[in-house]
Design a protein around this motif. Structure first.
Motif, PDB file in Angstrom:
ATOM      1  N   LEU A   1       3.439 -38.779 -48.192  1.00 14.19           N
ATOM      2  CA  LEU A   1       3.546 -38.922 -46.742  1.00 14.19           C
ATOM      3  C   LEU A   1       2.924 -37.729 -46.029  1.00 14.19           C
ATOM      4  CD1 LEU A   1       7.200 -40.302 -46.353  1.00 14.19           C
ATOM      5  CD2 LEU A   1       5.086 -41.494 -45.746  1.00 14.19           C
ATOM      6  N   LEU A   2       3.193 -36.543 -46.540  1.00 19.29           N
ATOM      7  CA  LEU A   2       2.624 -35.336 -45.930  1.00 19.29           C
ATOM      8  C   LEU A   2       1.102 -35.327 -46.048  1.00 19.29           C
ATOM      9  CD1 LEU A   2       5.205 -32.705 -47.258  1.00 19.29           C
ATOM     10  CD2 LEU A   2       4.957 -33.493 -44.892  1.00 19.29           C
ATOM     11  N   LEU A   3       0.587 -35.745 -47.191  1.00 20.59           N
ATOM     12  CA  LEU A   3      -0.846 -35.732 -47.425  1.00 20.59           C
ATOM     13  C   LEU A   3      -1.560 -36.791 -46.590  1.00 20.59           C
ATOM     14  CD1 LEU A   3      -2.865 -34.198 -49.241  1.00 20.59           C
ATOM     15  CD2 LEU A   3      -2.623 -36.039 -50.913  1.00 20.59           C
ATOM     16  N   ALA A   4      -1.058 -38.027 -46.643  1.00 22.31           N
ATOM     17  CA  ALA A   4      -1.696 -39.107 -45.891  1.00 22.31           C
ATOM     18  C   ALA A   4      -1.534 -38.915 -44.389  1.00 22.31           C
ATOM     19  CB  ALA A   4      -1.105 -40.451 -46.318  1.00 22.31           C
ATOM     20  N   GLY A   5      -0.374 -38.395 -43.985  1.00 17.24           N
ATOM     21  CA  GLY A   5      -0.147 -38.166 -42.566  1.00 17.24           C
ATOM     22  C   GLY A   5      -1.020 -37.084 -41.975  1.00 17.24           C
ATOM     23  N   SER A   6      -1.624 -36.260 -42.846  1.00 14.30           N
ATOM     24  CA  SER A   6      -2.487 -35.173 -42.385  1.00 14.30           C
ATOM     25  C   SER A   6      -3.935 -35.600 -42.213  1.00 14.30           C
ATOM     26  CB  SER A   6      -2.427 -33.999 -43.380  1.00 14.30           C
ATOM     27  OG  SER A   6      -1.108 -33.503 -43.513  1.00 14.30           O
ATOM     28  N   SER A   7      -4.294 -36.782 -42.728  1.00 15.07           N
ATOM     29  CA  SER A   7      -5.694 -37.217 -42.676  1.00 15.07           C
ATOM     30  C   SER A   7      -5.787 -38.728 -42.554  1.00 15.07           C
ATOM     31  CB  SER A   7      -6.424 -36.752 -43.946  1.00 15.07           C
ATOM     32  OG  SER A   7      -7.716 -37.316 -44.016  1.00 15.07           O
ATOM     33  N   ALA A   8      -6.257 -39.196 -41.418  1.00 15.19           N
ATOM     34  CA  ALA A   8      -6.450 -40.633 -41.215  1.00 15.19           C
ATOM     35  C   ALA A   8      -7.549 -41.169 -42.128  1.00 15.19           C
ATOM     36  CB  ALA A   8      -6.804 -40.913 -39.756  1.00 15.19           C
ATOM     37  N   ASP A   9      -8.567 -40.359 -42.380  1.00 15.90           N
ATOM     38  CA  ASP A   9      -9.657 -40.794 -43.255  1.00 15.90           C
ATOM     39  C   ASP A   9      -9.164 -41.027 -44.681  1.00 15.90           C
ATOM     40  OD1 ASP A   9     -11.451 -40.666 -41.174  1.00 15.90           O
ATOM     41  OD2 ASP A   9     -12.157 -38.655 -41.673  1.00 15.90           O
ATOM     42  N   LEU A  10      -8.274 -40.136 -45.165  1.00 15.72           N
ATOM     43  CA  LEU A  10      -7.730 -40.301 -46.512  1.00 15.72           C
ATOM     44  C   LEU A  10      -6.897 -41.572 -46.594  1.00 15.72           C
ATOM     45  CD1 LEU A  10      -7.192 -39.315 -49.387  1.00 15.72           C
ATOM     46  CD2 LEU A  10      -5.285 -37.959 -48.484  1.00 15.72           C
ATOM     47  N   SER A  11      -6.090 -41.838 -45.574  1.00 14.57           N
ATOM     48  CA  SER A  11      -5.268 -43.052 -45.574  1.00 14.57           C
ATOM     49  C   SER A  11      -6.132 -44.301 -45.658  1.00 14.57           C
ATOM     50  CB  SER A  11      -4.398 -43.099 -44.305  1.00 14.57           C
ATOM     51  OG  SER A  11      -3.368 -42.140 -44.363  1.00 14.57           O
ATOM     52  N   THR A  12      -7.237 -44.308 -44.936  1.00  9.08           N
ATOM     53  CA  THR A  12      -8.145 -45.450 -44.971  1.00  9.08           C
ATOM     54  C   THR A  12      -8.771 -45.613 -46.353  1.00  9.08           C
ATOM     55  OG1 THR A  12      -8.663 -45.153 -42.621  1.00  9.08           O
ATOM     56  CG2 THR A  12     -10.198 -46.464 -43.933  1.00  9.08           C
ATOM     57  N   ALA A  13      -9.160 -44.497 -46.965  1.00 11.83           N
ATOM     58  CA  ALA A  13      -9.780 -44.548 -48.292  1.00 11.83           C
ATOM     59  C   ALA A  13      -8.795 -45.049 -49.342  1.00 11.83           C
ATOM     60  CB  ALA A  13     -10.301 -43.162 -48.676  1.00 11.83           C
ATOM     61  N   ILE A  14      -7.543 -44.690 -49.215  1.00  7.83           N
ATOM     62  CA  ILE A  14      -6.519 -45.111 -50.177  1.00  7.83           C
ATOM     63  C   ILE A  14      -6.362 -46.625 -50.178  1.00  7.83           C
ATOM     64  CG2 ILE A  14      -4.023 -45.092 -50.616  1.00  7.83           C
ATOM     65  CD1 ILE A  14      -4.032 -42.128 -49.886  1.00  7.83           C
ATOM     66  N   ALA A  15      -6.549 -47.263 -49.024  1.00 11.89           N
ATOM     67  CA  ALA A  15      -6.416 -48.719 -48.955  1.00 11.89           C
ATOM     68  C   ALA A  15      -7.414 -49.422 -49.866  1.00 11.89           C
ATOM     69  CB  ALA A  15      -6.604 -49.189 -47.516  1.00 11.89           C
ATOM     70  N   ALA A  16      -8.598 -48.840 -50.026  1.00 12.07           N
ATOM     71  CA  ALA A  16      -9.627 -49.460 -50.866  1.00 12.07           C
ATOM     72  C   ALA A  16      -9.486 -49.070 -52.327  1.00 12.07           C
ATOM     73  CB  ALA A  16     -11.011 -49.075 -50.355  1.00 12.07           C
ATOM     74  N   ASP A  17      -9.089 -47.822 -52.583  1.00 12.59           N
ATOM     75  CA  ASP A  17      -8.966 -47.315 -53.957  1.00 12.59           C
ATOM     76  C   ASP A  17      -7.767 -46.370 -53.979  1.00 12.59           C
ATOM     77  OD1 ASP A  17      -9.233 -46.450 -56.525  1.00 12.59           O
ATOM     78  OD2 ASP A  17     -11.257 -45.648 -56.308  1.00 12.59           O
ATOM     79  N   PRO A  18      -6.561 -46.911 -54.182  1.00 15.40           N
ATOM     80  CA  PRO A  18      -5.334 -46.144 -53.975  1.00 15.40           C
ATOM     81  C   PRO A  18      -5.199 -44.866 -54.796  1.00 15.40           C
ATOM     82  CG  PRO A  18      -4.841 -48.471 -54.116  1.00 15.40           C
ATOM     83  CD  PRO A  18      -6.268 -48.322 -54.484  1.00 15.40           C
ATOM     84  N   ILE A  19      -5.829 -44.792 -55.945  1.00 18.94           N
ATOM     85  CA  ILE A  19      -5.723 -43.578 -56.749  1.00 18.94           C
ATOM     86  C   ILE A  19      -7.028 -42.785 -56.733  1.00 18.94           C
ATOM     87  CG2 ILE A  19      -5.423 -42.696 -59.102  1.00 18.94           C
ATOM     88  CD1 ILE A  19      -3.331 -44.751 -59.547  1.00 18.94           C
ATOM     89  N   GLY A  20      -8.137 -43.470 -56.858  1.00 17.95           N
ATOM     90  CA  GLY A  20      -9.415 -42.777 -56.850  1.00 17.95           C
ATOM     91  C   GLY A  20      -9.619 -41.960 -55.587  1.00 17.95           C
ATOM     92  N   ALA A  21      -9.115 -42.457 -54.444  1.00 20.82           N
ATOM     93  CA  ALA A  21      -9.274 -41.722 -53.186  1.00 20.82           C
ATOM     94  C   ALA A  21      -8.564 -40.375 -53.231  1.00 20.82           C
ATOM     95  CB  ALA A  21      -8.731 -42.558 -52.027  1.00 20.82           C
TER      96      ALA A  21
END
Length: 483
Positions: free
Chosen positions: A267-287
């Motif tokens: 939550l802390l990591l994804a909440g700090s970067s909107a771009d990372l959250s978007t990337a996780i949707a496509a590749d949840p671990i690779g991102a």
């Protein structure tokens, strides 16, 4: 039979037990040993991605944290109670379920269980394959079709081999996976901690009550409700005099510990970067690998793959048992091999043909989460009503005390599922747009209203399954125990 031959050449015995009752001579260990398989199955770095998934519901950090803690702990507590039945009945989950549904009546929940576990093992294999390709691409080693194919072969071989070998190898493998993945995951957290910005995280706006409920249900289906149908498969090997409280406690603690820690950091990591959250949707671990220095990418692949394999191993073992519960007349290891073939085929389709992953994943979880929640409610109520251990022989006799087909629990699952699917939506999965048909008639705003993504159907199915069974099955259970 290549996998079977490889296992035997490695000097590893193949477990002969299927859905049968475990003989007293084979019962061993202590409830605390349940910590290892359950921790290893849930220490996957995928848990970090759940932070992004949760924030995708439009909730704040604190709302996501509360929903996550409640959803993880409560749903894994359900696993603990069902694991208790394994100790009391010496048989796997889908054999013990016959006490509630009848010997042949239990084929319906066994089929649901098989679909869920095969789906999960396939999802985990997909994630491991995509993560490996992403990391190798960043290292300049190539992340194309060939890399994905090699990764798929390696992950599938390890998963299927463990599933074929059975209980003893799984327990040893999960202990090793626990230690290795825990250490490497801590290393990951230390390296990316500087990317956390509390000011950004704390500024995330709060969502509505409906958003919060949707987040809570997603955590329940993504964690404990994804394991309830396998919870007794490992406790069945414990001695009969093992502490029931210890069985519940160690199962719950081992299952929930890693997801809670990973969720908070995710939550802390994804909440700090909107771009990372978007990337996780496509590749949840690779991102997640994009946040790492190059020198830690190889350890990251190891922790990612091992964590996912830890979950897939438990799934393929339990899916084989569920397939036997459906009535397939083959040895347990053959059932595991069949599931392995399906796992590989499903992974090939998603990795090499299909596109977006997250939408289909959420759709799969919620759709199967409804009937599994209904079954879980029935099973929990049935366990709560029983005062004695199971009559083990009657679990396999159609003319025994548990009967052939019990109409009430079957009807409860079917009706609860029909109601539940009418109260969930899966707009991101095109093949599930028919769901949510009760949202408009019940005045909940339809498929685009405020309640559209609260996924109330899972909670409704769980509640109906428990309440109806607890109220109306008391006499049936008492008659069975007085047989």
């Amino acid at each position: 039979m290549i996998v079977v031959d490889a296992v035997e050449r490695a000097g590893l015995p193949i477990e002969a037990n299927g859905i049968n009752v475990i003989d007293d001579a084979e019962r061993k260990g202590h409830p605390r040993q349940l910590f290892w398989p359950w921790f290893a199955a849930n220490v996957s770095i995928l848990g970090l991605s759940y932070g992004s998934f949760a924030l995708g519901f439009g909730v704040s950090f604190w709302q996501a944290l509360i929903a996550g803690l409640a959803g993880i702990v409560v749903s894994f507590l359900f696993c603990g109670f069902i694991a208790l039945a394994g100790k009391r009945g010496s048989a796997p989950t889908m054999a013990l379920s016959r006490a509630a549904f009848g010997v042949r009546g239990n084929r319906l929940p066994s089929l649901l269980s098989w679909m869920l576990t095969v789906g999960w093992e396939t999802a985990l294999t997909i994630l491991a394959t995509l993560a490996t390709a992403t990391v190798f691409d960043r290292l300049g080693w190539g992340g194309g079709t060939a890399t994905k194919a090699v990764a798929l072969v390696a992950v599938a071989a390890l998963t299927i081999a463990a599933g074929v070998a059975g209980f003893d190898l799984i327990m040893r493998l999960q202990t090793a996976i626990t230690v290795i993945t825990a250490l490497l995951t801590v290393g990951y957290m230390v390296l990316v901690a500087e990317r956390i910005h509390w000011s950004t995280v704390s500024a995330l706006p709060a969502g509505s009550a409906q958003d919060f409920i949707g987040t809570l249900v997603f955590f329940m289906t993504g964690f404990g409700l994804g394991w309830v149908n396998a919870a007794a498969d490992y406790s069945r090997y414990l001695p009969r005099d093992s502490s029931g409280r210890a069985v519940v406690g160690w199962t719950t603690f081992g299952s929930a510990l890693a997801p809670i820690v990973l969720l908070v950091f995710g939550l802390l990591l994804a909440g700090s970067s909107a771009d990372l959250s978007t990337a996780i949707a496509a590749d949840p671990i690779g991102a997640l690998a994009t946040e790492l220095p190059t020198w830690y990418l190889v350890p990251f692949v190891l922790v990612a793959v091992l964590g996912l394999v830890g979950g897939a191993v438990l799934d393929i073992y339990s899916s084989g048992l569920a397939l036997l519960g459906v009535g397939l007349p083959v040895p347990r290891f053959v059932a595991a091999l069949i599931d392995g073939v399906i796992m590989v085929a499903g992974t090939c389709y998603v990795v090499f043909v299909a596109g977006n992953f997250l939408g289909q994943f959420i759709g799969f979880l919620v759709t199967l989460g409804v009937p599994i929640a209904a079954w879980c409610g029935v099973m929990l109520a049935d366990i709560a009503l029983r005062r004695r251990d199971y009559a083990e022989a009657d679990l396999f006799r159609r003319d025994g005390r548990y009967g052939d087909i019990q109409p009430l629990p079957i009807a409860v699952v079917l009706v609860s599922t029909a109601l539940g699917w009418g109260l969930v939506t899966n707009a991101s999965a095109s093949w599930l747009t028919w769901q949510g048909y009760l949202l408009s008639p019940l005045g909940l705003g339809g498929k685009t209203g405020d309640w559209a993504f609260a996924n109330l159907g899972v909670l409704v199915a769980l509640a109906i399954g428990f309440v109806v069974t607890f109220v109306f099955s008391r006499g049936r259970v008492r008659a069975q125990e007085a047989w």
